[in-house]
Design a protein around this motif. Structure first.
Motif, PDB file in Angstrom:
ATOM      1  N   GLY A  54     104.661  40.422  47.801  1.00  0.00           N
ATOM      2  CA  GLY A  54     105.754  41.247  48.296  1.00  0.00           C
ATOM      3  C   GLY A  54     105.700  42.704  47.882  1.00  0.00           C
ATOM      4  N   ASP A  55     104.912  43.033  46.864  1.00  0.00           N
ATOM      5  CA  ASP A  55     104.827  44.415  46.404  1.00  0.00           C
ATOM      6  C   ASP A  55     103.860  45.255  47.227  1.00  0.00           C
ATOM      7  N   LEU A  56     103.145  44.648  48.156  1.00  0.00           N
ATOM      8  CA  LEU A  56     102.246  45.385  49.052  1.00  0.00           C
ATOM      9  C   LEU A  56     102.913  45.496  50.416  1.00  0.00           C
ATOM     10  N   ASP A  57     103.523  46.642  50.680  1.00  0.00           N
ATOM     11  CA  ASP A  57     104.260  46.793  51.932  1.00  0.00           C
ATOM     12  C   ASP A  57     103.873  48.041  52.729  1.00  0.00           C
ATOM     13  N   GLU A  58     102.765  48.659  52.353  1.00  0.00           N
ATOM     14  CA  GLU A  58     102.337  49.867  53.062  1.00  0.00           C
ATOM     15  C   GLU A  58     101.568  49.572  54.341  1.00  0.00           C
ATOM     16  N   LEU A  88     100.038  36.755  40.226  1.00  0.00           N
ATOM     17  CA  LEU A  88      99.243  37.973  40.274  1.00  0.00           C
ATOM     18  C   LEU A  88      99.812  38.924  41.317  1.00  0.00           C
ATOM     19  N   GLU A  89     100.136  40.130  40.893  1.00  0.00           N
ATOM     20  CA  GLU A  89     100.733  41.121  41.789  1.00  0.00           C
ATOM     21  C   GLU A  89      99.652  41.875  42.559  1.00  0.00           C
ATOM     22  N   ARG A  90     100.113  42.615  43.596  1.00  0.00           N
ATOM     23  CA  ARG A  90      99.253  43.478  44.405  1.00  0.00           C
ATOM     24  C   ARG A  90      98.041  42.726  44.955  1.00  0.00           C
ATOM     25  N   THR A  91      98.279  41.526  45.444  1.00  0.00           N
ATOM     26  CA  THR A  91      97.177  40.656  45.862  1.00  0.00           C
ATOM     27  C   THR A  91      97.282  40.265  47.324  1.00  0.00           C
ATOM     28  N   ILE A  92      96.145  40.340  47.988  1.00  0.00           N
ATOM     29  CA  ILE A  92      95.992  39.839  49.357  1.00  0.00           C
ATOM     30  C   ILE A  92      95.010  38.678  49.290  1.00  0.00           C
ATOM     31  N   ARG A  93      95.427  37.555  49.844  1.00  0.00           N
ATOM     32  CA  ARG A  93      94.557  36.380  49.926  1.00  0.00           C
ATOM     33  C   ARG A  93      94.155  36.195  51.387  1.00  0.00           C
TER      34      ARG A  93
END
Length: 123
Positions: A54-58, A88-93
């Protein structure tokens, strides 16, 4: 199955800064590495599913991949990762469904800090 091929699912993950350019760079690098490690052609890919913390919203990773010139004719989808304490934050799987020869030994990719998710898969 198609011909002498088997359906496989290849996993990967990458950490990113919450910046559109970094998301594009990291997603493209992860995708390219998975294709390279598995000698995979885009024509053999059925679908690509991304999950994003959720912390990656750009930027949406599916849009980032397509805008990078890759995956132009593939089914792409992105969802928000389940929020878990200590996750783990700031993660794209990514989960790539594809057809490869049955004897293929699948190689997954965890990069740029995401190696901690699967230390058994780290190089």
């Amino acid at each position: 199955m198609m011909g002498e091929k088997q359906l496989f699912a290849i996993r990967g993950a990458v950490q990113c800064r919450n910046e559109a350019a970094d998301i594009t760079d990291q997603v493209s690098g992860l995708y390219d590495e998975i294709l390279r490690l598995n000698s995979l052609d885009e024509e053999a890919i059925v679908s690509v599913v991304f999950s994003v913390t959720g912390d990656l919203d750009e930027k949406n990773p599916a849009a980032a991949l397509r805008q990078s010139g890759r995956a132009q004719n593939l089914a792409l989808f992105a969802v928000q990762e389940a929020r878990v304490k200590g996750g783990l934050e700031r993660t794209i799987r990514v989960l790539i469904h594809c057809y490869l020869p049955p004897e293929t030994e699948i190689r997954h990719s965890y990069r740029n800090g995401a190696e901690v998710l699967r230390p058994d898969r780290a190089p």
